[in-house]
Scaffold this motif. Structure first.
Motif, PDB file in Angstrom:
ATOM      1  N   CYS A  18     -39.873  12.463  71.521  1.00 48.47           N
ATOM      2  CA  CYS A  18     -38.428  12.561  71.686  1.00 48.47           C
ATOM      3  C   CYS A  18     -37.776  11.246  71.286  1.00 48.47           C
ATOM      4  O   CYS A  18     -37.608  10.347  72.112  1.00 48.47           O
ATOM      5  CB  CYS A  18     -38.074  12.895  73.135  1.00 48.47           C
ATOM      6  N   ARG A  19     -37.427  11.167  70.022  1.00 42.64           N
ATOM      7  CA  ARG A  19     -36.894   9.923  69.482  1.00 42.64           C
ATOM      8  C   ARG A  19     -35.651   9.453  70.249  1.00 42.64           C
ATOM      9  O   ARG A  19     -35.457   8.266  70.485  1.00 42.64           O
ATOM     10  CB  ARG A  19     -36.555  10.127  68.000  1.00 42.64           C
ATOM     11  N   CYS A  20     -34.826  10.424  70.637  1.00 43.62           N
ATOM     12  CA  CYS A  20     -33.573  10.058  71.311  1.00 43.62           C
ATOM     13  C   CYS A  20     -33.820   9.438  72.682  1.00 43.62           C
ATOM     14  O   CYS A  20     -32.895   8.907  73.286  1.00 43.62           O
ATOM     15  CB  CYS A  20     -32.664  11.264  71.488  1.00 43.62           C
ATOM     16  N   LEU A  21     -35.039   9.552  73.185  1.00 43.06           N
ATOM     17  CA  LEU A  21     -35.291   9.057  74.541  1.00 43.06           C
ATOM     18  C   LEU A  21     -35.932   7.678  74.571  1.00 43.06           C
ATOM     19  O   LEU A  21     -36.341   7.219  75.635  1.00 43.06           O
ATOM     20  CB  LEU A  21     -36.178  10.036  75.319  1.00 43.06           C
ATOM     21  N   ILE A  22     -36.004   7.019  73.418  1.00 44.22           N
ATOM     22  CA  ILE A  22     -36.652   5.703  73.466  1.00 44.22           C
ATOM     23  C   ILE A  22     -35.843   4.733  74.331  1.00 44.22           C
ATOM     24  O   ILE A  22     -36.390   3.799  74.889  1.00 44.22           O
ATOM     25  CB  ILE A  22     -36.937   5.108  72.059  1.00 44.22           C
ATOM     26  N   SER A  23     -34.532   5.002  74.480  1.00 40.36           N
ATOM     27  CA  SER A  23     -33.746   4.122  75.361  1.00 40.36           C
ATOM     28  C   SER A  23     -34.100   4.376  76.826  1.00 40.36           C
ATOM     29  O   SER A  23     -34.092   3.462  77.642  1.00 40.36           O
ATOM     30  CB  SER A  23     -32.250   4.300  75.132  1.00 40.36           C
ATOM     31  N   ASN A  24     -34.420   5.633  77.162  1.00 40.33           N
ATOM     32  CA  ASN A  24     -34.867   5.939  78.526  1.00 40.33           C
ATOM     33  C   ASN A  24     -36.213   5.284  78.793  1.00 40.33           C
ATOM     34  O   ASN A  24     -36.484   4.806  79.886  1.00 40.33           O
ATOM     35  CB  ASN A  24     -34.994   7.453  78.722  1.00 40.33           C
ATOM     36  N   TYR A  25     -37.049   5.279  77.772  1.00 35.65           N
ATOM     37  CA  TYR A  25     -38.357   4.621  77.867  1.00 35.65           C
ATOM     38  C   TYR A  25     -38.157   3.119  78.040  1.00 35.65           C
ATOM     39  O   TYR A  25     -38.780   2.485  78.890  1.00 35.65           O
ATOM     40  CB  TYR A  25     -39.173   4.941  76.615  1.00 35.65           C
ATOM     41  N   LEU A  26     -37.238   2.560  77.254  1.00 33.22           N
ATOM     42  CA  LEU A  26     -36.936   1.132  77.372  1.00 33.22           C
ATOM     43  C   LEU A  26     -36.396   0.822  78.767  1.00 33.22           C
ATOM     44  O   LEU A  26     -36.758  -0.178  79.376  1.00 33.22           O
ATOM     45  CB  LEU A  26     -35.920   0.727  76.292  1.00 33.22           C
ATOM     46  N   ALA A  27     -35.545   1.714  79.278  1.00 33.38           N
ATOM     47  CA  ALA A  27     -34.951   1.505  80.603  1.00 33.38           C
ATOM     48  C   ALA A  27     -35.988   1.645  81.717  1.00 33.38           C
ATOM     49  O   ALA A  27     -35.792   1.150  82.817  1.00 33.38           O
ATOM     50  CB  ALA A  27     -33.817   2.497  80.830  1.00 33.38           C
ATOM     51  N   GLY A  28     -37.071   2.339  81.414  1.00 39.46           N
ATOM     52  CA  GLY A  28     -38.107   2.537  82.423  1.00 39.46           C
ATOM     53  C   GLY A  28     -37.918   3.806  83.236  1.00 39.46           C
ATOM     54  O   GLY A  28     -38.598   4.016  84.233  1.00 39.46           O
ATOM     55  N   THR A  29     -36.997   4.664  82.830  1.00 38.08           N
ATOM     56  CA  THR A  29     -36.771   5.895  83.589  1.00 38.08           C
ATOM     57  C   THR A  29     -37.762   6.993  83.187  1.00 38.08           C
ATOM     58  O   THR A  29     -37.928   7.967  83.907  1.00 38.08           O
ATOM     59  CB  THR A  29     -35.329   6.415  83.432  1.00 38.08           C
ATOM     60  N   ILE A  30     -38.389   6.851  82.023  1.00 36.55           N
ATOM     61  CA  ILE A  30     -39.504   7.747  81.683  1.00 36.55           C
ATOM     62  C   ILE A  30     -40.639   6.914  81.086  1.00 36.55           C
ATOM     63  O   ILE A  30     -40.405   5.820  80.576  1.00 36.55           O
ATOM     64  CB  ILE A  30     -39.113   8.873  80.681  1.00 36.55           C
ATOM     65  N   ASP A  31     -41.849   7.458  81.182  1.00 37.77           N
ATOM     66  CA  ASP A  31     -42.971   6.729  80.599  1.00 37.77           C
ATOM     67  C   ASP A  31     -43.342   7.360  79.257  1.00 37.77           C
ATOM     68  O   ASP A  31     -42.674   8.266  78.782  1.00 37.77           O
ATOM     69  CB  ASP A  31     -44.164   6.728  81.567  1.00 37.77           C
ATOM     70  N   GLU A  32     -44.422   6.874  78.661  1.00 37.85           N
ATOM     71  CA  GLU A  32     -44.776   7.381  77.324  1.00 37.85           C
ATOM     72  C   GLU A  32     -45.086   8.872  77.335  1.00 37.85           C
ATOM     73  O   GLU A  32     -44.801   9.576  76.365  1.00 37.85           O
ATOM     74  CB  GLU A  32     -45.952   6.591  76.744  1.00 37.85           C
ATOM     75  N   ASN A  33     -45.641   9.350  78.432  1.00 42.78           N
ATOM     76  CA  ASN A  33     -45.906  10.791  78.529  1.00 42.78           C
ATOM     77  C   ASN A  33     -44.615  11.591  78.453  1.00 42.78           C
ATOM     78  O   ASN A  33     -44.567  12.676  77.883  1.00 42.78           O
ATOM     79  CB  ASN A  33     -46.601  11.116  79.851  1.00 42.78           C
ATOM     80  N   GLY A  34     -43.577  11.048  79.074  1.00 42.30           N
ATOM     81  CA  GLY A  34     -42.277  11.718  79.075  1.00 42.30           C
ATOM     82  C   GLY A  34     -41.658  11.797  77.697  1.00 42.30           C
ATOM     83  O   GLY A  34     -40.715  12.556  77.467  1.00 42.30           O
ATOM     84  N   LEU A  35     -42.175  10.995  76.782  1.00 46.90           N
ATOM     85  CA  LEU A  35     -41.628  10.999  75.418  1.00 46.90           C
ATOM     86  C   LEU A  35     -42.219  12.104  74.548  1.00 46.90           C
ATOM     87  O   LEU A  35     -41.699  12.415  73.493  1.00 46.90           O
ATOM     88  CB  LEU A  35     -41.908   9.654  74.743  1.00 46.90           C
ATOM     89  N   ILE A  36     -43.332  12.669  75.008  1.00 46.37           N
ATOM     90  CA  ILE A  36     -44.024  13.656  74.167  1.00 46.37           C
ATOM     91  C   ILE A  36     -43.142  14.887  73.965  1.00 46.37           C
ATOM     92  O   ILE A  36     -42.640  15.470  74.918  1.00 46.37           O
ATOM     93  CB  ILE A  36     -45.372  14.075  74.792  1.00 46.37           C
ATOM     94  N   TYR A  37     -42.938  15.258  72.714  1.00 47.57           N
ATOM     95  CA  TYR A  37     -42.143  16.446  72.387  1.00 47.57           C
ATOM     96  C   TYR A  37     -43.087  17.621  72.096  1.00 47.57           C
ATOM     97  O   TYR A  37     -42.914  18.710  72.616  1.00 47.57           O
ATOM     98  CB  TYR A  37     -41.247  16.145  71.189  1.00 47.57           C
ATOM     99  N   ARG A  38     -44.058  17.385  71.270  1.00 46.20           N
ATOM    100  CA  ARG A  38     -45.130  18.361  71.047  1.00 46.20           C
ATOM    101  C   ARG A  38     -46.445  17.592  71.042  1.00 46.20           C
ATOM    102  O   ARG A  38     -46.578  16.626  70.300  1.00 46.20           O
ATOM    103  CB  ARG A  38     -44.954  19.078  69.692  1.00 46.20           C
ATOM    104  N   ASP A  39     -47.383  18.046  71.872  1.00 49.13           N
ATOM    105  CA  ASP A  39     -48.651  17.308  71.940  1.00 49.13           C
ATOM    106  C   ASP A  39     -49.630  17.798  70.865  1.00 49.13           C
ATOM    107  O   ASP A  39     -49.332  18.713  70.104  1.00 49.13           O
ATOM    108  CB  ASP A  39     -49.248  17.417  73.344  1.00 49.13           C
TER     109      ASP A  39
END
Lengths: 158, 420
Positions: free
Chosen positions: B43-64
């Motif tokens: 989820c490219r749009c969520l890299i800011s959430n990842y940067l913020a720490g509200t989601i981890d790398e697993n949360g970024l997975i769009y299709r595994d």
């Protein structure tokens, strides 16, 4: 098995019993009294709105096009083809409101406090949608499309 | 069914949607996906959430990885497609491997625009903000950096600023124009957003530009055009994106800003399609081809390209600008055209931080803006998309109680079997 909710607008009185039972069902306690005192007020997934003396319960219809699924930047919304249901994964949702922005029916609301979209999930946590039994006039119908067609034969959709 | 070799360059929103559309129709053809990144779709749009720490790398997975296996897709990761040879019908990778295709979808996306003329832009500590790797590199530096500067007040810049603030950085946003998000919202909405950032301890320097990035190897400071120097060891460039079209430069595939496509997502070359941020499709509100580099459009376009490769003749209605973001609890939705020489109706409540505006051209809605309260915004998207005559409901457009019932008889609903 893929039942959907249909609404008989010739019967709906806009009493909003469906709204009430829905909100209670979405509360943590699932009890009316307790739900009222919950810190974050639960919101109803269905809203009854009127036009030209007819009343229309408006809720997610799990539409075939489901633009909310396309718009979901977090992969939290997906379409289950077997159940014909737009599925939601709260663990993935980030509360970006893309789904609210693209719902053609305005059937997704934003719960700002919880940062989650409020939308009908056909009460996946219960045997059937709670609004069904709550409707005092039987305006809410829960059937498979084919069953509905049989029922509707003499009648025309509006 | 004849089996084809379908090649998709790019593995994000458009590429994934294309895979799904193809496999809904065709289980026999071979699908190969080429990606220069090292991950399955995220989820490219969520890299800011990842940067913020509200989601981890697993949360970024769009299709595994399983998705590619289930859909019988050959996924080539860390392979850069160097060029397309439309005569020989193959894709040439950087390592000179040739991948032949019968049908090709170019879904290469876009890359961050870096201001090449800016002195010191290649120093360590200066980042783009587009990929997981960007976010991870930024995150690594936050452990030693105290002050972060953001160059640009658009969506990318603000998302980076938000993420870095959440990581405890002292954040300053340096904006060339006089307001935030000037490409997406109007002056009034900008002022609401500015206030929200300032209230959350982010310094915003408007009408300012960076003239030099100072440091030996690692950046140490930024010099502004007014001569002021800001000490900081981390800078994020948010100056927009440009489509990745380099690989087709030697072909006859027509481009303008991006790859031009018709309503079937076809380029001017047979069997070559384009979708997502790289393509320039018809814009419904502008009335001409335009790049709308947005996730929802990429998904739709990818789906149309995939379906049409399989012989469907699905016409894509077109895209238009639309964005939904939330910063520090302030929700902002911008749809279509937000300003200009048109009739506008608006409502603003500074205390409640609520703003709503609609932009009307004759009897059509061409834009809508929501700040603070976004209820029913989807109805406006629909009115714009379906080019509905809104003259009868003009007075209701600012009403917070507007609902689907109000527009029900105006919109195109093929066979509404919900209300009986």
């Amino acid at each position: 098995m893929a039942k959907k909710l249909y609404y008989d607008v010739s019967k709906c009185l806009a009493c909003k019993s469906c709204e009430l039972v829905c909100a209670v069902g979405k509360s943590s306690s699932k009890e009316l009294q307790a739900a009222l005192s919950e810190e974050t007020k639960p919101l109803s997934c269905v809203k009854v709105k009127s036009l030209e003396s007819k009343n229309f319960p408006i809720a997610c219809r799990h539409c075939k096009e489901h633009p909310c699924v396309s718009a979901c930047i977090a992969g939290a919304l997906s379409y289950d083809k077997t159940k014909k249901l737009v599925d939601y994964d709260r663990n993935k949702c980030v509360g970006c409101w893309m789904c609210v922005m693209v719902c053609p029916y305005g059937a997704i609301r934003d719960n700002k406090a919880l940062k989650i979209p409020v939308r009908c999930d056909l009460c996946q946590d219960a045997d059937e949608p709670r609004c069904l039994k709550a409707c005092p006039v039987g305006a809410i119908i829960y059937l498979e499309e084919e069953e509905l067609d049989k029922l509707l034969k003499p009648k025309k959709s509006v | 069914m004849s089996t084809k070799k379908i090649v998709i360059i790019g593995n994000s929103a458009a590429g994934v949607a294309a895979i799904e559309a193809i496999r809904e129709r065709d289980n026999a053809s071979k699908i190969t996906v080429i990606s220069d990144e090292s991950y399955s779709a995220y989820c490219r749009c969520l890299i800011s959430n990842y940067l913020a720490g509200t989601i981890d790398e697993n949360g970024l997975i769009y299709r595994d990885k399983k998705f590619y296996a289930d859909n019988m897709v050959e996924l080539l990761l860390e392979k850069k497609a160097e060029k397309v040879d439309v005569k020989k019908k193959n894709v040439v990778l950087e390592d000179k491997t040739q991948i032949p295709y019968d049908s090709l979808i170019i879904a290469t996306g876009a890359s961050s625009k870096m201001p090449k003329d800016l002195k010191g832009v290649s120093k360590k500590g200066v980042f783009a903000f587009r990929t997981i790797n960007d976010a991870r590199d930024i995150l690594n530096l936050t452990t030693v950096s105290h002050t972060s500067c953001i160059l640009g007040g658009g969506l990318i810049g603000l998302k980076a600023a938000y993420g870095l603030k959440k990581r405890g950085q002292d954040v300053k946003i340096i904006v060339r124009s006089g307001r935030l998000m000037s490409q997406v919202v109007d002056n009034i909405a900008s002022s609401f957003i500015l206030k929200r950032f300032q209230d959350n301890g982010i310094e915003v320097l408007l009408n300012s530009d960076v003239s030099e990035i100072i440091g030996n190897g690692d950046m140490k400071a930024l010099k502004l055009d007014n001569g002021k120097v800001i000490g900081c060891s981390l800078a994020v460039i948010g100056k927009g994106v440009s489509p990745n079209v380099k690989l087709i430069k030697e072909t006859d595939i027509k481009t303008d800003k991006g790859i031009l496509v018709d309503e079937y997502m076809r380029t001017n070359i047979e069997n070559v399609y384009a979708a997502g941020d790289v393509c320039q499709a018809y814009d419904l509100t502008m009335g001409k081809p335009e790049i709308n580099a947005l996730w929802p459009h990429a998904v739709e376009q990818g789906r149309y390209a995939g379906a049409n490769i399989c012989g469907d003749n699905l016409k894509y209605a077109g895209s238009f600008g639309m964005n939904s973001v939330e910063f520090f609890g302030l929700a902002i939705i911008s749809i279509g055209i937000f300003d200009g020489d048109y009739e506008t109706l608006s409502y603003a409540d500074k205390d409640k931080e609520v703003y709503k505006k609609v932009v009307i051209d004759g009897d059509r809605l061409i834009g809508a803006l929501f700040v603070g309260s976004i209820a029913n915004s989807g109805l406006y998207t629909r009115l714009i998309k379906e080019r509905i005559n809104i003259s009868g409901i003009k007075d209701d457009l600012l009403d917070e109680n507007i609902s689907y019932a109000k527009i029900k008889n105006l919109v195109k609903e093929e066979k509404e079997k919900i209300y009986i």
